[in-house]
Motif scaffolding. Structure first.
Motif, PDB file in Angstrom:
ATOM      1  N   MET A   1     -12.190 -11.821   2.562  1.00 19.96           N
ATOM      2  CA  MET A   1     -11.931 -10.438   2.151  1.00 19.96           C
ATOM      3  C   MET A   1     -10.869 -10.367   1.051  1.00 19.96           C
ATOM      4  SD  MET A   1     -12.402  -7.216   2.568  1.00 19.96           S
ATOM      5  CE  MET A   1     -13.269  -7.009   4.088  1.00 19.96           C
ATOM      6  N   ILE A   2      -9.750 -11.071   1.337  1.00 23.46           N
ATOM      7  CA  ILE A   2      -8.668 -11.136   0.338  1.00 23.46           C
ATOM      8  C   ILE A   2      -8.372 -12.604   0.042  1.00 23.46           C
ATOM      9  CG2 ILE A   2      -6.159 -10.872   0.063  1.00 23.46           C
ATOM     10  CD1 ILE A   2      -6.351  -8.180   1.360  1.00 23.46           C
ATOM     11  N   PHE A  28      -2.662 -16.904  -0.273  1.00 21.78           N
ATOM     12  CA  PHE A  28      -3.107 -16.757   1.126  1.00 21.78           C
ATOM     13  C   PHE A  28      -4.502 -16.153   1.121  1.00 21.78           C
ATOM     14  CE2 PHE A  28      -0.962 -12.795   0.063  1.00 21.78           C
ATOM     15  CZ  PHE A  28      -1.847 -11.826   0.513  1.00 21.78           C
ATOM     16  N   HIS A  29      -5.208 -16.229   2.255  1.00 20.52           N
ATOM     17  CA  HIS A  29      -6.429 -15.427   2.389  1.00 20.52           C
ATOM     18  C   HIS A  29      -6.489 -14.726   3.716  1.00 20.52           C
ATOM     19  CE1 HIS A  29      -8.282 -19.696   1.929  1.00 20.52           C
ATOM     20  NE2 HIS A  29      -7.212 -19.708   2.648  1.00 20.52           N
ATOM     21  N   ILE A  30      -7.288 -13.674   3.698  1.00 19.68           N
ATOM     22  CA  ILE A  30      -7.535 -12.872   4.894  1.00 19.68           C
ATOM     23  C   ILE A  30      -9.036 -12.717   5.032  1.00 19.68           C
ATOM     24  CG2 ILE A  30      -7.275 -10.577   5.901  1.00 19.68           C
ATOM     25  CD1 ILE A  30      -4.504 -10.490   4.490  1.00 19.68           C
ATOM     26  N   LEU A 164     -11.618  -2.391   4.047  1.00 19.68           N
ATOM     27  CA  LEU A 164     -10.258  -2.856   4.330  1.00 19.68           C
ATOM     28  C   LEU A 164      -9.340  -1.667   4.570  1.00 19.68           C
ATOM     29  CD1 LEU A 164      -8.074  -5.151   4.164  1.00 19.68           C
ATOM     30  CD2 LEU A 164      -8.015  -4.736   1.693  1.00 19.68           C
ATOM     31  N   LEU A 165      -8.522  -1.784   5.635  1.00 21.04           N
ATOM     32  CA  LEU A 165      -7.514  -0.768   5.918  1.00 21.04           C
ATOM     33  C   LEU A 165      -6.141  -1.379   5.606  1.00 21.04           C
ATOM     34  CD1 LEU A 165      -7.569   2.084   7.137  1.00 21.04           C
ATOM     35  CD2 LEU A 165      -7.219   1.058   9.385  1.00 21.04           C
ATOM     36  N   LEU A 166      -5.430  -0.771   4.645  1.00 21.48           N
ATOM     37  CA  LEU A 166      -4.127  -1.280   4.211  1.00 21.48           C
ATOM     38  C   LEU A 166      -3.032  -0.307   4.644  1.00 21.48           C
ATOM     39  CD1 LEU A 166      -4.400  -2.506   0.489  1.00 21.48           C
ATOM     40  CD2 LEU A 166      -4.024  -3.884   2.548  1.00 21.48           C
ATOM     41  N   CYS A 167      -2.066  -0.784   5.401  1.00 24.45           N
ATOM     42  CA  CYS A 167      -1.073   0.119   5.988  1.00 24.45           C
ATOM     43  C   CYS A 167       0.339  -0.342   5.629  1.00 24.45           C
ATOM     44  CB  CYS A 167      -1.200   0.138   7.505  1.00 24.45           C
ATOM     45  SG  CYS A 167      -2.905   0.282   8.085  1.00 24.45           S
ATOM     46  N   ASP A 168       1.111   0.555   4.981  1.00 21.49           N
ATOM     47  CA  ASP A 168       2.480   0.240   4.570  1.00 21.49           C
ATOM     48  C   ASP A 168       3.463   0.895   5.533  1.00 21.49           C
ATOM     49  OD1 ASP A 168       4.867  -0.317   3.293  1.00 21.49           O
ATOM     50  OD2 ASP A 168       4.202   0.357   1.308  1.00 21.49           O
ATOM     51  N   ILE A 196      -7.813  -5.099   9.144  1.00 23.29           N
ATOM     52  CA  ILE A 196      -6.558  -4.350   9.055  1.00 23.29           C
ATOM     53  C   ILE A 196      -5.458  -5.242   8.492  1.00 23.29           C
ATOM     54  CG2 ILE A 196      -4.808  -3.055  10.345  1.00 23.29           C
ATOM     55  CD1 ILE A 196      -6.978  -2.507  12.458  1.00 23.29           C
ATOM     56  N   VAL A 197      -4.783  -4.758   7.461  1.00 22.68           N
ATOM     57  CA  VAL A 197      -3.608  -5.434   6.926  1.00 22.68           C
ATOM     58  C   VAL A 197      -2.459  -4.446   6.978  1.00 22.68           C
ATOM     59  CG1 VAL A 197      -2.529  -6.440   4.892  1.00 22.68           C
ATOM     60  CG2 VAL A 197      -4.906  -6.978   5.434  1.00 22.68           C
ATOM     61  N   LEU A 198      -1.385  -4.890   7.626  1.00 21.05           N
ATOM     62  CA  LEU A 198      -0.273  -3.990   7.878  1.00 21.05           C
ATOM     63  C   LEU A 198       1.005  -4.668   7.407  1.00 21.05           C
ATOM     64  CD1 LEU A 198      -0.087  -2.548  11.464  1.00 21.05           C
ATOM     65  CD2 LEU A 198       1.819  -3.812  10.544  1.00 21.05           C
ATOM     66  N   ILE A 199       1.863  -3.941   6.728  1.00 21.02           N
ATOM     67  CA  ILE A 199       3.148  -4.534   6.399  1.00 21.02           C
ATOM     68  C   ILE A 199       4.247  -3.793   7.146  1.00 21.02           C
ATOM     69  CG2 ILE A 199       2.330  -5.274   4.131  1.00 21.02           C
ATOM     70  CD1 ILE A 199       4.223  -3.279   2.940  1.00 21.02           C
ATOM     71  N   THR A 200       5.259  -4.527   7.540  1.00 15.91           N
ATOM     72  CA  THR A 200       6.300  -3.961   8.389  1.00 15.91           C
ATOM     73  C   THR A 200       7.580  -4.789   8.278  1.00 15.91           C
ATOM     74  OG1 THR A 200       6.844  -3.387  10.674  1.00 15.91           O
ATOM     75  CG2 THR A 200       5.452  -5.316  10.361  1.00 15.91           C
ATOM     76  N   HIS A 201       8.726  -4.138   8.532  1.00 15.09           N
ATOM     77  CA  HIS A 201       9.968  -4.902   8.643  1.00 15.09           C
ATOM     78  C   HIS A 201      10.260  -5.178  10.118  1.00 15.09           C
ATOM     79  CE1 HIS A 201      11.219  -0.771   9.378  1.00 15.09           C
ATOM     80  NE2 HIS A 201      12.165  -1.305  10.129  1.00 15.09           N
TER      81      HIS A 201
END
Ligand code: ADP
Ligand code: MG
Length: 224
Positions: A1-2, A28-30, A164-168, A196-201
């Protein structure tokens, strides 16, 4: 996908300082149907990376392939079309249109695609059902709690059936109990086959994903 290969992103110099290299050779890949989280401290380049994955910005160098399409070479117009077709976005601040009801917010991307009203409404209600919000379809955003607004925003992201679901930082504005409800929703969407790709601290958020990547010092490394 990525698929990212040796991607670099630098911002031009400003205020007497040299160019800022934010991403420095990222690969990287997803896979399709994966649930991946990117975790890293504030300022490490997570939003920069998400903007690249989301075709909102272009790398300074390196290659990016999204669902088989080589992104690096596309024009702004082509990027926009690719984004609209393939990606649903979810942001920390929900970004709902305040004058539109829940279902109208969800259906808004379909309005842009020229879909007629009865079909828009049907598709929006169907998607609101997926996030357990069908009974709030007529509510305005300010008549909903933060968690409910984020569910509506997730429904909007899903409405065009993106690949693709991208979540910030999707849970950063929510209290812990609401955050856990939302994480359960992401887990369910993942089980239903969404990518689902999610970014988080927040490490505890990242731990709920299937794969974790650490963003730090301009690099991205996959965690075991
Ligand atoms: P994160 O989301 O992990 O907090 P960002 O990707 O927002 O990090 O930012 C990473 C670094 O890039 C920061 O040092 C930030 O100041 C810088 N940066 C982000 N966007 C820009 C921009 N448009 N122009 C210049 N510098 C930027
Ligand atoms: Mg950020």
């Amino acid at each position: 996908m990525i698929v990212m290969e040796n991607v670099c992103k630098a911002y031009p110099k400003s205020g007497g300082r040299g160019p800022v290299r934010v991403l420095d050779g990222v690969s990287f890949h997803i896979q399709p149907r994966e649930y991946a989280a990117f975790v890293g401290p504030s300022g490490s380049g997570k939003s920069t990376l998400l903007n690249l994955m989301g075709c909102l910005d272009s790398p300074t160098s390196g290659r990016y392939r999204l669902d088989g399409t080589e992104v690096s070479s596309l024009s702004a117009r082509e990027l926009c079309a690719l984004r609209r077709e393939k990606i649903g976005f979810v942001f920390q601040g929900f970004q709902l249109l305040q004058k539109l009801s829940a279902w109208e917010n969800v259906a808004f991307p379909l309005l842009l695609k020229g879909v007629e009203e009865s079909r828009r409404r049907e598709a929006a209600l169907e998607t609101l059902r997926k996030v357990d919000m069908a009974d709030r379809a007529q509510h305005l955003p300010n008549q909903l709690s933060g968690g409910q607004q984020q569910r509506v925003a997730i429904a909007r992201a899903l409405c065009g059936s993106p690949r693709l679901l991208l979540c910030d930082e999707p849970t950063a504005a929510l209290d812990p109990a609401t955050r856990d409800d939302l994480l359960a929703l992401f887990a369910r969407l993942h089980q239903e086959g969404h990518t689902i790709v999610l970014i988080t601290h927040d490490l505890s958020v990242a731990q709920r994903a299937e794969h974790r990547f650490r963003v730090e010092g301009g690099r991205v490394t996959e965690e075991a």
